[in-house]
Scaffold this motif. Structure first.
Motif, mmCIF file in Angstrom:
data_model
loop_
_atom_site.group_PDB
_atom_site.id
_atom_site.type_symbol
_atom_site.label_atom_id
_atom_site.label_comp_id
_atom_site.label_asym_id
_atom_site.label_seq_id
_atom_site.Cartn_x
_atom_site.Cartn_y
_atom_site.Cartn_z
ATOM 1 N N GLN A 30 87.873 13.556 65.865
ATOM 2 C CA GLN A 30 87.776 13.064 67.243
ATOM 3 C C GLN A 30 86.400 13.340 67.820
ATOM 4 O O GLN A 30 85.870 12.539 68.601
ATOM 5 N N LEU A 31 85.823 14.465 67.457
ATOM 6 C CA LEU A 31 84.469 14.783 67.914
ATOM 7 C C LEU A 31 83.485 13.744 67.385
ATOM 8 O O LEU A 31 82.624 13.249 68.125
ATOM 9 N N ALA A 32 83.615 13.400 66.104
ATOM 10 C CA ALA A 32 82.753 12.369 65.518
ATOM 11 C C ALA A 32 82.992 11.015 66.170
ATOM 12 O O ALA A 32 82.057 10.230 66.389
ATOM 13 N N PHE A 93 81.446 15.497 58.876
ATOM 14 C CA PHE A 93 80.205 16.269 58.883
ATOM 15 C C PHE A 93 78.993 15.487 58.368
ATOM 16 O O PHE A 93 78.016 15.276 59.106
ATOM 17 N N PHE A 94 79.037 15.031 57.124
ATOM 18 C CA PHE A 94 77.838 14.481 56.491
ATOM 19 C C PHE A 94 77.310 13.210 57.175
ATOM 20 O O PHE A 94 76.099 13.120 57.433
ATOM 21 N N PRO A 95 78.146 12.220 57.497
ATOM 22 C CA PRO A 95 77.599 11.047 58.194
ATOM 23 C C PRO A 95 77.051 11.372 59.582
ATOM 24 O O PRO A 95 76.058 10.777 60.019
ATOM 25 N N THR A 96 77.678 12.334 60.268
ATOM 26 C CA THR A 96 77.188 12.723 61.594
ATOM 27 C C THR A 96 75.829 13.386 61.482
ATOM 28 O O THR A 96 74.904 13.104 62.260
ATOM 29 N N LEU A 115 82.149 5.378 57.566
ATOM 30 C CA LEU A 115 82.473 6.609 56.845
ATOM 31 C C LEU A 115 83.185 7.601 57.755
ATOM 32 O O LEU A 115 84.172 8.243 57.354
ATOM 33 N N GLN A 116 82.686 7.734 58.981
ATOM 34 C CA GLN A 116 83.342 8.643 59.927
ATOM 35 C C GLN A 116 84.775 8.204 60.217
ATOM 36 O O GLN A 116 85.688 9.028 60.321
ATOM 37 N N MET A 176 73.510 14.097 67.594
ATOM 38 C CA MET A 176 74.549 14.007 66.565
ATOM 39 C C MET A 176 74.360 15.072 65.492
ATOM 40 O O MET A 176 75.337 15.653 64.994
ATOM 41 N N ALA A 177 73.113 15.343 65.122
ATOM 42 C CA ALA A 177 72.856 16.383 64.124
ATOM 43 C C ALA A 177 73.310 17.749 64.634
ATOM 44 O O ALA A 177 73.872 18.554 63.876
#
Length: 439
Positions: A30-32, A93-96, A115-116, A176-177
């Motif tokens: 949800q955060l993403a 994690f990784f796409p964000t 992806l997210q 985002m990072a």
């Protein structure tokens, strides 16, 4: 054959740490998903696109979150829920994080959103079998209620965290990072907990009223065929479709209904409308825990009655169209809390229904099927609501449509509960026949 349910002492206390991992996975996707929402105007300007095109980045996430259920269900049944939960957090994690380096073009960002979006299916599909594995039957509804509370909580936190980080760093990609630090820590936590828990899982036990599927280890496809052809399954999908219709339309339309001037809305303005909508959202966050506790304490862990009660509570949303209600603030607040509780209980209790109703060999695929097809209810609901608003120029028709969908959901939930016993008997018969054929 021993069908005695093991005592709660059989289940190690590390299950609560595993439950925390499930909660983190739900909050992370949800955060993403929602961190983009408060920054869409800034994102559109940075990517040199119009605002409606930037909004489509949210649609990309929602579309592939729905489609991911059809992949994640079979994935869970094949590779297990631990890997599925881990994959979900990794996709959060990784796409964000990668947005900082590859987020200069619209197409690249859209691919990252795809992806997210897939993180949703892998989380939701893995959550049910993982909780089935680690929690006794009486605690499963409560455990799913807790995870259900963290999912909307993640959405609420995202709309606070994203603007705050952006105001500090001044760059949406760097924002985002920074936000990816949360799923990063969650991934590390889950890897540690799942490693520590390896080999400590309780021995598999049959669901209530179901034969021990260990006796028929080669009958997974037969069980799936029996489940997918059962009327119970399709009643469950229909209830899930109605639940998503209600959830998406209520949360999407309520702020505008409160804010827009009469006769379209109530004319309360954006600030007041947003504050009142928060009451509805907070009620939906607390509700899953309440529903899970009530199911465990008074319904022997079975969620069927809670689903029916939730649909009844949602019907009260219709009261918000009457002046006698919205002109009195205490009544107004009351009729925001009641449907909010109903909406918040629906999805966790539906997942608990899946957990209690299918053998563990197919519960991942059934979870993916119910939630995958059912998720399109939100898309249909928003489409119908947009057409109704365009045709009438007022939100009153939309409110009444939501009430009608809740009433239909109530009837379907009643049928679903009544058909469960028949469905279980059919599964028993199928297991017996397959066992005889093996011999």
């Amino acid at each position: 054959m021993n069908n005695t349910t093991p005592s709660p002492a059989t289940y190690p206390t590390i299950r609560w740490a595993i439950l925390a991992g499930c909660c983190l996975a739900g909050a992370c996707f949800q955060l993403a998903a929602m961190s983009y929402a408060p920054l869409l105007g800034i994102i559109a300007k940075d990517l040199s696109v119009e605002l409606p095109q930037a909004v489509q980045l949210m649609t990309c996430f929602m579309l592939f979150s729905s489609l991911s259920f059809f992949i994640s269900g079979p994935f869970v049944d094949r590779f297990g829920p631990v890997i599925s939960i881990t994959v979900s957090i990794a996709l959060s994690f990784f796409p964000t994080l990668a947005t900082y380096w590859v987020g200069q073009s619209y197409l690249a960002v859209a691919f990252l959103r795809v992806l997210q979006g897939c993180s949703v299916g892998f989380c939701m599909a893995g959550m049910v079998p993982l909780i089935m594995q680690w929690f006794p039957a009486r605690q499963r509804s409560f455990a799913l209620g807790i995870t259900g509370a963290f999912i909307p909580l993640g959405a609420m936190l995202s709309v606070v965290i994203a603007p705050a980080v952006f105001s500090s760093v001044g760059n949406w990609r760097l924002t985002m990072a920074v936000i990816s630090f949360i799923p990063c820590l969650s991934l590390i936590y889950c890897l540690i907990i799942f490693t520590l828990a390896r080999g400590k899982a309780p021995a598999p036990t049959p669901n209530v009223d179901l034969q021990d599927v260990q006796e028929t280890a080669a009958t997974g496809e037969g069980l799936f065929k029996q489940a997918i052809t059962s009327r119970f399954t399709w009643y469950g999908i229909a209830v899930t479709f109605a639940a998503n219709w209600i959830m998406q339309t209520v949360f999407s339309l309520t702020p505008s209904y409160f804010s827009e001037p009469a006769p379209t809305g109530l004319g309360l303005g954006p600030m007041t409308g947003g504050s009142l909508t928060t009451i509805l959202q907070v009620a939906s966050v607390i509700a899953p825990v309440i529903g899970g506790f009530v199911a465990g304490k008074y319904f022997n862990g079975r969620p069927g009655g809670i689903i029916v009660a939730a649909m009844v509570l949602i019907v009260t949303y219709g009261a918000l169209q009457f002046q006698q209600i919205y002109s009195l603030r205490p009544l107004f607040v009351c009729f925001l809390i009641l449907p909010g509780i109903g909406i918040g209980m629906l999805m966790p209790m539906l997942q608990a229904k899946i957990a209690e109703s299918y053998p563990s060999r197919v519960v991942g695929r059934m979870n993916g099927l119910w939630l995958g097809i059912g998720s399109f209810g939100g898309t249909v609901g928003l489409f119908v609501s947009a057409r109704a608003l365009a045709a009438t120029g007022t939100y009153l028709t939309n409110i009444n449509i939501i009430v009608l969908v809740a009433l239909a959901g109530f009837v379907l939930a009643m049928i679903l509960n009544r058909s469960r016993q028949q469905s279980n008997q059919q599964q028993k018969n199928a297991l017996s026949m397959l066992h005889i054929k093996k011999q």
